[in-house]
Design a protein around this motif. Structure first.
Motif, PDB file in Angstrom:
ATOM      1  N   PHE A  33      38.550  24.849  59.073  1.00 36.37           N
ATOM      2  CA  PHE A  33      39.700  25.641  58.649  1.00 36.37           C
ATOM      3  C   PHE A  33      40.346  26.370  59.832  1.00 36.37           C
ATOM      4  O   PHE A  33      41.542  26.670  59.794  1.00 36.37           O
ATOM      5  CB  PHE A  33      39.284  26.641  57.573  1.00 36.37           C
ATOM      6  N   ALA A  34      39.564  26.663  60.888  1.00 36.61           N
ATOM      7  CA  ALA A  34      40.148  27.302  62.068  1.00 36.61           C
ATOM      8  C   ALA A  34      41.020  26.324  62.845  1.00 36.61           C
ATOM      9  O   ALA A  34      42.040  26.707  63.421  1.00 36.61           O
ATOM     10  CB  ALA A  34      39.029  27.848  62.971  1.00 36.61           C
ATOM     11  N   SER A  35      40.638  25.027  62.862  1.00 36.68           N
ATOM     12  CA  SER A  35      41.398  24.048  63.633  1.00 36.68           C
ATOM     13  C   SER A  35      42.617  23.540  62.875  1.00 36.68           C
ATOM     14  O   SER A  35      43.607  23.160  63.480  1.00 36.68           O
ATOM     15  CB  SER A  35      40.503  22.863  64.011  1.00 36.68           C
ATOM     16  N   ASP A  36      42.564  23.539  61.543  1.00 32.27           N
ATOM     17  CA  ASP A  36      43.692  23.014  60.770  1.00 32.27           C
ATOM     18  C   ASP A  36      43.731  23.700  59.415  1.00 32.27           C
ATOM     19  O   ASP A  36      42.999  23.337  58.503  1.00 32.27           O
ATOM     20  CB  ASP A  36      43.560  21.500  60.614  1.00 32.27           C
ATOM     21  N   LEU A  37      44.616  24.727  59.288  1.00 27.98           N
ATOM     22  CA  LEU A  37      44.695  25.506  58.057  1.00 27.98           C
ATOM     23  C   LEU A  37      45.188  24.670  56.885  1.00 27.98           C
ATOM     24  O   LEU A  37      44.890  24.967  55.733  1.00 27.98           O
ATOM     25  CB  LEU A  37      45.625  26.711  58.265  1.00 27.98           C
ATOM     26  N   THR A  38      45.956  23.581  57.153  1.00 27.73           N
ATOM     27  CA  THR A  38      46.489  22.773  56.054  1.00 27.73           C
ATOM     28  C   THR A  38      45.376  22.133  55.235  1.00 27.73           C
ATOM     29  O   THR A  38      45.582  21.795  54.076  1.00 27.73           O
ATOM     30  CB  THR A  38      47.421  21.676  56.587  1.00 27.73           C
ATOM     31  N   MET A  39      44.186  21.943  55.814  1.00 28.92           N
ATOM     32  CA  MET A  39      43.071  21.382  55.062  1.00 28.92           C
ATOM     33  C   MET A  39      42.653  22.311  53.927  1.00 28.92           C
ATOM     34  O   MET A  39      42.262  21.859  52.852  1.00 28.92           O
ATOM     35  CB  MET A  39      41.890  21.117  55.995  1.00 28.92           C
ATOM     36  N   LEU A  40      42.717  23.627  54.195  1.00 33.82           N
ATOM     37  CA  LEU A  40      42.388  24.601  53.151  1.00 33.82           C
ATOM     38  C   LEU A  40      43.495  24.645  52.110  1.00 33.82           C
ATOM     39  O   LEU A  40      43.229  24.650  50.912  1.00 33.82           O
ATOM     40  CB  LEU A  40      42.176  25.979  53.783  1.00 33.82           C
ATOM     41  N   LEU A  41      44.759  24.651  52.569  1.00 34.10           N
ATOM     42  CA  LEU A  41      45.883  24.812  51.650  1.00 34.10           C
ATOM     43  C   LEU A  41      46.117  23.568  50.810  1.00 34.10           C
ATOM     44  O   LEU A  41      46.721  23.644  49.740  1.00 34.10           O
ATOM     45  CB  LEU A  41      47.158  25.139  52.453  1.00 34.10           C
ATOM     46  N   SER A  42      45.651  22.386  51.257  1.00 37.37           N
ATOM     47  CA  SER A  42      45.889  21.148  50.524  1.00 37.37           C
ATOM     48  C   SER A  42      44.893  20.939  49.391  1.00 37.37           C
ATOM     49  O   SER A  42      45.058  20.035  48.580  1.00 37.37           O
ATOM     50  CB  SER A  42      45.829  19.950  51.475  1.00 37.37           C
ATOM     51  N   GLU A  43      43.838  21.763  49.327  1.00 38.26           N
ATOM     52  CA  GLU A  43      42.831  21.594  48.286  1.00 38.26           C
ATOM     53  C   GLU A  43      43.375  22.051  46.925  1.00 38.26           C
ATOM     54  O   GLU A  43      44.013  23.091  46.824  1.00 38.26           O
ATOM     55  CB  GLU A  43      41.562  22.382  48.623  1.00 38.26           C
ATOM     56  N   GLU A  44      43.131  21.254  45.892  1.00 36.75           N
ATOM     57  CA  GLU A  44      43.541  21.605  44.537  1.00 36.75           C
ATOM     58  C   GLU A  44      42.295  21.790  43.670  1.00 36.75           C
ATOM     59  O   GLU A  44      41.381  20.988  43.727  1.00 36.75           O
ATOM     60  CB  GLU A  44      44.438  20.507  43.956  1.00 36.75           C
ATOM     61  N   GLY A  45      42.310  22.817  42.843  1.00 33.56           N
ATOM     62  CA  GLY A  45      41.163  23.077  41.978  1.00 33.56           C
ATOM     63  C   GLY A  45      40.046  23.790  42.723  1.00 33.56           C
ATOM     64  O   GLY A  45      40.146  24.130  43.906  1.00 33.56           O
ATOM     65  N   MET A  46      38.948  24.023  42.013  1.00 37.44           N
ATOM     66  CA  MET A  46      37.798  24.716  42.585  1.00 37.44           C
ATOM     67  C   MET A  46      37.127  23.841  43.635  1.00 37.44           C
ATOM     68  O   MET A  46      37.012  22.629  43.484  1.00 37.44           O
ATOM     69  CB  MET A  46      36.799  25.073  41.492  1.00 37.44           C
ATOM     70  N   MET A  47      36.698  24.477  44.740  1.00 36.01           N
ATOM     71  CA  MET A  47      36.066  23.743  45.830  1.00 36.01           C
ATOM     72  C   MET A  47      34.778  24.458  46.240  1.00 36.01           C
ATOM     73  O   MET A  47      34.798  25.661  46.521  1.00 36.01           O
ATOM     74  CB  MET A  47      37.022  23.654  47.028  1.00 36.01           C
ATOM     75  N   PRO A  48      33.629  23.752  46.285  1.00 35.26           N
ATOM     76  CA  PRO A  48      32.389  24.386  46.764  1.00 35.26           C
ATOM     77  C   PRO A  48      32.381  24.481  48.278  1.00 35.26           C
ATOM     78  O   PRO A  48      32.706  23.523  48.982  1.00 35.26           O
ATOM     79  CB  PRO A  48      31.303  23.425  46.249  1.00 35.26           C
ATOM     80  N   VAL A  49      32.040  25.662  48.815  1.00 34.56           N
ATOM     81  CA  VAL A  49      32.018  25.894  50.260  1.00 34.56           C
ATOM     82  C   VAL A  49      30.824  26.767  50.616  1.00 34.56           C
ATOM     83  O   VAL A  49      30.123  27.283  49.749  1.00 34.56           O
ATOM     84  CB  VAL A  49      33.320  26.581  50.746  1.00 34.56           C
ATOM     85  N   ARG A  50      30.607  26.910  51.925  1.00 37.32           N
ATOM     86  CA  ARG A  50      29.633  27.879  52.431  1.00 37.32           C
ATOM     87  C   ARG A  50      30.426  29.003  53.075  1.00 37.32           C
ATOM     88  O   ARG A  50      31.223  28.773  53.994  1.00 37.32           O
ATOM     89  CB  ARG A  50      28.720  27.231  53.469  1.00 37.32           C
ATOM     90  N   MET A  51      30.215  30.253  52.624  1.00 38.34           N
ATOM     91  CA  MET A  51      30.890  31.410  53.183  1.00 38.34           C
ATOM     92  C   MET A  51      29.895  32.240  53.985  1.00 38.34           C
ATOM     93  O   MET A  51      28.672  32.003  53.930  1.00 38.34           O
ATOM     94  CB  MET A  51      31.540  32.239  52.074  1.00 38.34           C
ATOM     95  N   ALA A  52      30.414  33.209  54.743  1.00 36.68           N
ATOM     96  CA  ALA A  52      29.554  34.032  55.592  1.00 36.68           C
ATOM     97  C   ALA A  52      29.962  35.491  55.466  1.00 36.68           C
ATOM     98  O   ALA A  52      31.146  35.818  55.412  1.00 36.68           O
ATOM     99  CB  ALA A  52      29.655  33.595  57.054  1.00 36.68           C
ATOM    100  N   ASP A  53      28.933  36.395  55.399  1.00 41.75           N
ATOM    101  CA  ASP A  53      29.253  37.816  55.402  1.00 41.75           C
ATOM    102  C   ASP A  53      29.404  38.296  56.837  1.00 41.75           C
ATOM    103  O   ASP A  53      29.321  37.507  57.793  1.00 41.75           O
ATOM    104  CB  ASP A  53      28.193  38.621  54.646  1.00 41.75           C
ATOM    105  N   ARG A  54      29.636  39.592  57.015  1.00 43.75           N
ATOM    106  CA  ARG A  54      29.918  40.115  58.355  1.00 43.75           C
ATOM    107  C   ARG A  54      28.723  40.031  59.286  1.00 43.75           C
ATOM    108  O   ARG A  54      28.867  40.086  60.500  1.00 43.75           O
ATOM    109  CB  ARG A  54      30.404  41.569  58.252  1.00 43.75           C
ATOM    110  N   ASP A  55      27.509  39.910  58.723  1.00 45.59           N
ATOM    111  CA  ASP A  55      26.311  39.751  59.554  1.00 45.59           C
ATOM    112  C   ASP A  55      26.061  38.297  59.920  1.00 45.59           C
ATOM    113  O   ASP A  55      25.083  37.992  60.608  1.00 45.59           O
ATOM    114  CB  ASP A  55      25.084  40.306  58.808  1.00 45.59           C
TER     115      ASP A  55
END
Length: 578
Positions: free
Chosen positions: A201-223
């Motif tokens: 997503f840092a290299s190409d934001l359009t990949m995030l914006l082109s997704e339709e519907g719910m998408m499973p991902v791995r997120m990270a907290d501030r730590d």
């Protein structure tokens, strides 16, 4: 040719709007709109209309002030990025401006880079739209009501502008490990994600914006700790070309742990079935009662399960197995896989049978199997031998899991990581990786290698005249023309906007010039019908061959980019070699 730009600055300068002379303030003094010159966001000069608009006695009351100190609302962070020239926005942005007398005015703001006047210089133009203030305040009241609902949400909700977070609710701040939501305003959207997702997503934001519907991902907290989540990306009405959108995220870590526990229970159940099968061989006097128990147990297993004799003939199977193959309770009893299933799958499965019979351990393999629906499914099969009272193998028990959706998700993730969403060619990240690999190979085994840098001439004029959808069609048509003109061993990548690069292995400069000329002619023949007029355009191309002094892929691409810049300055619609 001397390398004059190592990071695409030449291409960037071509996209940054009008140029200003040193006397532009004198020319714009007659303007009714506020016009001021800023350096790194600090006001250097302002016209008379701007002095009146901000209720100042003279320019000395404003010169030296930070322009963002005069702006209110949620766009302060965005305006700071624009004034520092970290982002370029060609469209007007509606904001609230506070005069020195404390009065607030609604204006439409435009910020133009003015690097020709000095580093960090920008020209700010503001038009008074206070007459539309009532409508803006009404919209703001609606927004306040919406935010109350958002703050009550149990899940993360973030409003984003381009690659930045401009607002996040308290639930989202807690999910990301922040004490206050204000700590996360202005953070990069990609920083909310973990590992490969962050890089993509840092290299190409359009990949995030082109997704339709719910998408499973791995997120990270501030730590930096990762957690599993489902996200939904919703586009919002945007001002200008920088997209605005909302991200909603739900933490599903507990759900996935429950699924893992269920899978473990399922594996445990498989083991219990094998143990019980051995007990049946040892307790023949209780065969009827034991058979009824085992059949009930196997029927309850949610995955397809079967057992065969040492001769390979089916002895039995459960409900899930019958539903998978659309067969009756006795239809396959006494028959072998070779009579019923795909030859390739039978070969792999038979080898797994022999391995399970030869060792007292579970054997697992993946394969493709055509089921009753007529479609080929990706499956994972686990097998284990069942044994007699004398501990001799009597046959094999198997259990199957359909992983077709998981395989499809993995393939899609690989595609998103390597291709550009609009054109289907390589994205910048994957193209640069390919180019770097090819350059290293040429340094080890010398052979010719050339690269092309090309973009559409006067592309901004197409967007301004016909709109961005037509501009996207032009970019797609350019990519198609390049694809038709190159070989399968060549690599085409979109570096950003209307700028492309082509890698030509085993190609010297002379041959590369011929390819570039073929592409130039093909692009000049493109015609896009818009309904209000046909769009034709040309391309300028820079060509460079790898030389000994090019120690990296970036050096080769920089020389091609410098040649492209020369082609632009020489009149466009031409090919220039480095």
């Amino acid at each position: 040719m001397t390398v004059i730009d190592t990071h695409g600055a030449a291409a960037e300068r071509r996209r940054r709007g009008p140029r200003f002379g040193s006397n532009f303030m004198a020319v714009l003094e007659v303007s009714r709109d506020l016009v001021c010159l800023c350096e790194d966001g600090i006001i250097l000069d302002i016209n008379s209309a701007g002095i009146d608009l901000l209720a100042a006695k003279d320019s000395s009351a404003l010169v030296g002030r930070t322009f963002c100190d005069l702006v209110g609302g949620d766009y302060v962070q965005v305006l700071e990025e624009l004034l520092l020239l970290n982002e370029i926005e060609s469209q007007a942005i509606p904001v609230a401006v506070r005069g020195l007398n404390g009065a607030t005015l609604d204006v439409e703001l435009q910020i133009h880079p003015a690097r020709e006047l000095g580093a960090g210089h920008a020209v700010v133009i503001a038009r008074d739209i206070s007459r539309q203030g009532h409508l803006a305040r009404t919209a703001r009241a609606s927004e306040d009501r919406f935010r109350v609902l958002v703050e009550k949400s149990m899940h993360l909700i973030a409003q984003c502008h381009g690659g930045r977070v401009v607002y996040i609710n308290d639930a989202g701040a807690a999910m990301l490990g922040a004490l206050r939501a204000a700590e996360l305003q202005g953070m990069a959207v990609a920083d909310m994600f973990h590992g490969d997702y962050r890089e993509i997503f840092a290299s190409d934001l359009t990949m995030l914006l082109s997704e339709e519907g719910m998408m499973p991902v791995r997120m990270a907290d501030r730590d930096g700790d990762a957690f599993d989540a489902q996200i939904l990306v919703t586009p919002l009405p945007s001002v200008g070309s920088v997209p605005e959108y909302m991200i909603e995220a739900r933490d599903i870590s507990d759900h996935l742990r429950a699924v893992a526990a269920l899978r473990h229970m399922n594996e445990t159940l498989e083991h219990q079935v094998a143990e019980r099968t051995r007990e049946l061989a040892e307790e023949r006097s209780k065969a009827v009662e034991a058979r009824l128990f085992v059949e009930s147990l196997l029927e309850a297993v949610p995955n397809p399960l079967w057992w065969k004799g040492i001769d390979g003939q089916y002895r039995g199977y459960n409900r899930a197995f019958r539903e998978m193959h659309a067969i009756g309770a006795e239809e396959w009893i006494g028959r072998t896989m070779g009579e019923l299933l795909d030859p390739d799958f039978v070969k792999t499965s038979h080898a797994a049978d022999l391995q399970a019979l030869g060792a007292d351990k579970r054997v697992q393999f993946e394969g493709r199997l055509t089921l009753a629906d007529g479609l080929a499914h990706d499956v994972v099969v686990s097998k284990i031998a069942w044994r007699s009272r004398a501990d001799q193998p009597e046959g094999v028990i198997g259990v199957m899991m359909d992983i077709t959706e998981r395989k499809a998700m993995e393939a899609e993730l690989r595609r998103l990581a390597t291709t550009d969403a609009l054109t289907g060619v390589f994205n910048r990240r994957y193209f640069m990786t390919t180019l770097g690999t090819e350059v290293e190979r040429v340094h080890r085994h010398p052979r010719p290698l050339s690269a092309l840098m090309l973009d559409i001439d006067h592309f901004k004029r197409i967007n301004d005249t016909f709109g961005h959808p037509v501009g996207d069609k032009a970019i797609k048509a350019m990519a198609d023309a390049c694809t038709d003109a190159i070989r399968t061993v060549d690599a085409l990548g979109r570096l950003g906007g209307e700028e492309f690069a082509i890698l030509l292995p085993d190609t010297d400069l002379e041959a590369a010039m011929m390819v570039a000329e073929r592409i130039r002619v093909a692009v000049s023949r493109i015609c896009i019908n818009t309904g209000i007029g046909d769009v034709v355009f040309t391309a300028s191309i820079g060509v460079a061959q790898l030389i000994e002094a090019d120690v990296s892929a970036e050096a080769l691409l920089s020389r091609a980019d410098a040649a492209l810049y020369t082609a632009k300055n020489s009149g466009r619609n031409r090919v220039v070699a480095a």
